[in-house]
Design a protein around this motif. Structure first.
Motif, PDB file in Angstrom:
ATOM      1  N   UNK A   1      70.271  35.738  73.503  1.00 13.50           N
ATOM      2  CA  UNK A   1      68.876  35.156  73.755  1.00 13.50           C
ATOM      3  C   UNK A   1      68.155  35.103  72.385  1.00 13.50           C
ATOM      4  N   UNK A   2      67.389  33.987  72.335  1.00 13.74           N
ATOM      5  CA  UNK A   2      66.654  33.867  71.307  1.00 13.74           C
ATOM      6  C   UNK A   2      64.941  33.505  71.357  1.00 13.74           C
ATOM      7  N   UNK A   3      65.035  32.732  72.573  1.00 13.61           N
ATOM      8  CA  UNK A   3      63.617  32.456  73.044  1.00 13.61           C
ATOM      9  C   UNK A   3      63.674  32.197  74.375  1.00 13.61           C
ATOM     10  N   UNK A   4      62.470  32.147  75.027  1.00 10.50           N
ATOM     11  CA  UNK A   4      62.161  31.691  76.430  1.00 10.50           C
ATOM     12  C   UNK A   4      60.574  31.220  76.686  1.00 10.50           C
ATOM     13  N   UNK A   5      60.786  30.271  77.609  1.00  8.85           N
ATOM     14  CA  UNK A   5      59.148  29.528  77.824  1.00  8.85           C
ATOM     15  C   UNK A   5      58.983  29.980  79.058  1.00  8.85           C
TER      16      UNK A   5
ATOM     17  N   UNK B   1      59.637  38.258  73.717  1.00  7.10           N
ATOM     18  CA  UNK B   1      58.623  37.166  73.955  1.00  7.10           C
ATOM     19  C   UNK B   1      57.720  37.219  74.840  1.00  7.10           C
ATOM     20  N   UNK B   2      57.607  38.078  76.112  1.00 10.11           N
ATOM     21  CA  UNK B   2      56.517  38.133  76.964  1.00 10.11           C
ATOM     22  C   UNK B   2      55.310  38.869  76.085  1.00 10.11           C
TER      23      UNK B   2
ATOM     24  N   UNK C   1      59.404  34.312  84.823  1.00  8.12           N
ATOM     25  CA  UNK C   1      60.373  35.214  84.196  1.00  8.12           C
ATOM     26  C   UNK C   1      60.054  36.584  84.744  1.00  8.12           C
ATOM     27  N   UNK C   2      61.008  37.411  85.136  1.00  6.27           N
ATOM     28  CA  UNK C   2      60.608  38.588  85.516  1.00  6.27           C
ATOM     29  C   UNK C   2      61.783  39.725  84.895  1.00  6.27           C
ATOM     30  N   UNK C   3      61.344  40.920  84.673  1.00  6.17           N
ATOM     31  CA  UNK C   3      62.219  42.035  84.105  1.00  6.17           C
ATOM     32  C   UNK C   3      62.684  43.018  85.027  1.00  6.17           C
TER      33      UNK C   3
END
Length: 441
Positions: free
Chosen positions: A132-136, A173-174, A297-299
């Motif tokens: 993974x390199x990025x997330x929106x 990212x977050x 998104x959730x963790x």
């Protein structure tokens, strides 16, 4: 439930279980993992710390139909076996109930089993060597890079689950979003793994149904059994200073150190010096963040709450995350925004509670388990649990042998201790007062 597109970043324990949960629920799941396919790998020891599966983890595994299969490969541990420097053994059962055990299992073996279980669903796609390199978080777009070709992969999702570990790229990212809190802290100790082979007849060289501990004040060593008769030994020592990893740089120093502090373990580890010199100490980190969900998104698991391993709850807490998230998603089929907010609100206090307990248990296991006052307190807890089982439940039992939320277990234990020790103090005062009256009479 309406089928949704779900992207999971991370194919470790929590990520694989989440893929199984959501695949079973009928969603279109794509799991991306930075490493290669564990089904093709040789499971090696060295950086794993054996897992202890307890009630919370077993409850989640039962919900996806894997509990019995996991238990086939686990070794039950019903208590602690303390090893004194003079070779004296002291056994402490975990509970008054003989059936209350924690289950020792290989991390790699369990991870493989979960990946295989997720792959059984046609609606689950597994993609390995994709980082993974990025997330929106707002749009649900996630970007990965193929570690072999360098190709960038764009993924659209209704939900992105960050299950990519303590140093999570998703959480990273977050951390760049507004009002996202994050902290990490390290113990001054690290860990290093050694290996006790099985006996010549394939049996165990020590008591098989116990977690073995060599407590030595500021440092300790533990050993957990494996189903093949071996033990995984983990040294938890300071990284620097007296009795630390940095002080042992030569094979002769290693031998002398073990003969001084862990003499009964020396005959059990045939290649002690070689095993030690080939290994590298690893650090122990606690990660906290808030909130556990942002946008789509959730963790889950270590991405949200990496903890040190001294309560045996890291994986169990992660599995409880997956179980809670799956339930809330199912209860909110029309829209997942509320489910994610409720998930974060429900799990964050419990993540903090078990992180604090794990650090406290490190000091207990290392410094106190062999001391007379500690042993007396444990005997009192056992007596109260046996005689007042409807009222008194030890904290360890609530954490390891129930599904009582961690934060609730901590608060209940505090109330119990105030009543019990307050009552004992009052009784002692009355006895002293009565004795004084008799002496003055």
């Amino acid at each position: 439930m309406t089928s949704r597109r779900v992207t999971i970043a991370g194919g470790g324990l929590a990520g694989a279980l989440m893929a199984k949960y959501l695949g079973q629920a009928g969603h279109e799941v794509t799991l991306f993992e930075r490493r290669g396919d564990i089904r093709d790998a040789t499971i090696v020891r060295g950086r794993s710390i054996n897992l202890a599966v307890s009630e919370r983890g077993l409850t989640a595994l039962a919900e996806v139909g894997l509990k019995e299969k996991v238990l086939e490969h686990a070794v039950p541990m019903s208590g602690r076996m303390m090893h004194g420097i003079d070779g004296t053994l002291t056994y402490q059962p975990y509970s008054k109930n003989p059936e209350d055990c924690i289950q020792s299992i290989s991390r790699g073996g369990l991870n493989r089993l979960l990946i295989e279980a997720a792959a059984e669903h046609e609606n689950v796609t597994l993609r390995f060597e994709k980082r993974c390199i990025d997330v929106d978080p707002d749009s649900g777009k996630c970007f990965f890079i193929d570690e072999r070709s360098g190709q960038v992969i764009e993924q659209d999702s209704d939900l992105i689950v960050g299950a990519d570990g303590a140093f999570s790229a998703i959480r990273g990212r977050l951390q760049r979003t507004d009002r996202f809190d994050y902290s990490q802290s390290y113990l001054d100790a690290g860990y290093l793994e050694l290996h006790i082979p099985a006996a010549e007849d394939g049996g165990f060289r020590m008591e098989r149904n116990a977690l073995h501990i060599w407590p030595r004040g500021r440092f300790m060593m533990i050993a957990l059994p494996n189903e093949d008769g071996t033990f995984t030994v983990t040294c938890f020592w300071p990284l620097e200073g007296p009795n630390s990893f940095e002080r042992l740089t030569k094979e002769a120093e290693v031998r002398a150190y073990f003969e001084e502090w862990f003499p009964d373990a020396v005959p059990l580890i045939p290649d002690l010096e070689g095993d030690y010199m080939k290994a590298t100490p690893s650090s122990l980190v606690t990660v906290r963040c808030d909130p556990w969900s942002v946008g789509k998104v959730c963790l889950v698991g270590d991405s949200a709450h990496a903890i040190v391993p001294f309560y045996g709850q890291g994986m169990n807490a992660g599995f409880e995350d997956c179980r809670t998230l799956n339930r809330l998603l199912a209860e909110n089929p029309e829209g997942w925004g509320k489910a994610l907010r409720d998930y974060s609100a429900a799990r964050k206090p419990n993540g903090d509670a078990i992180a604090d307990l794990a650090i406290a248990n490190f000091h207990e296991m290392r410094d106190h388990v062999g001391r007379p006052l500690f042993l007396l307190r444990k005997k009192l807890e056992k007596f109260l649990h046996k005689r007042l089982s409807g009222f008194y439940l030890p904290l360890y039992s609530m954490v390891s042998f129930s599904n009582v939320p961690y934060a609730e277990a901590v608060e209940r234990a505090r109330r119990q201790d105030r009543l019990v020790y307050g009552g004992l103090a009052a009784l002692a005062f009355l006895l002293v007062l009565g004795l004084g009256v008799l002496l003055w009479a």
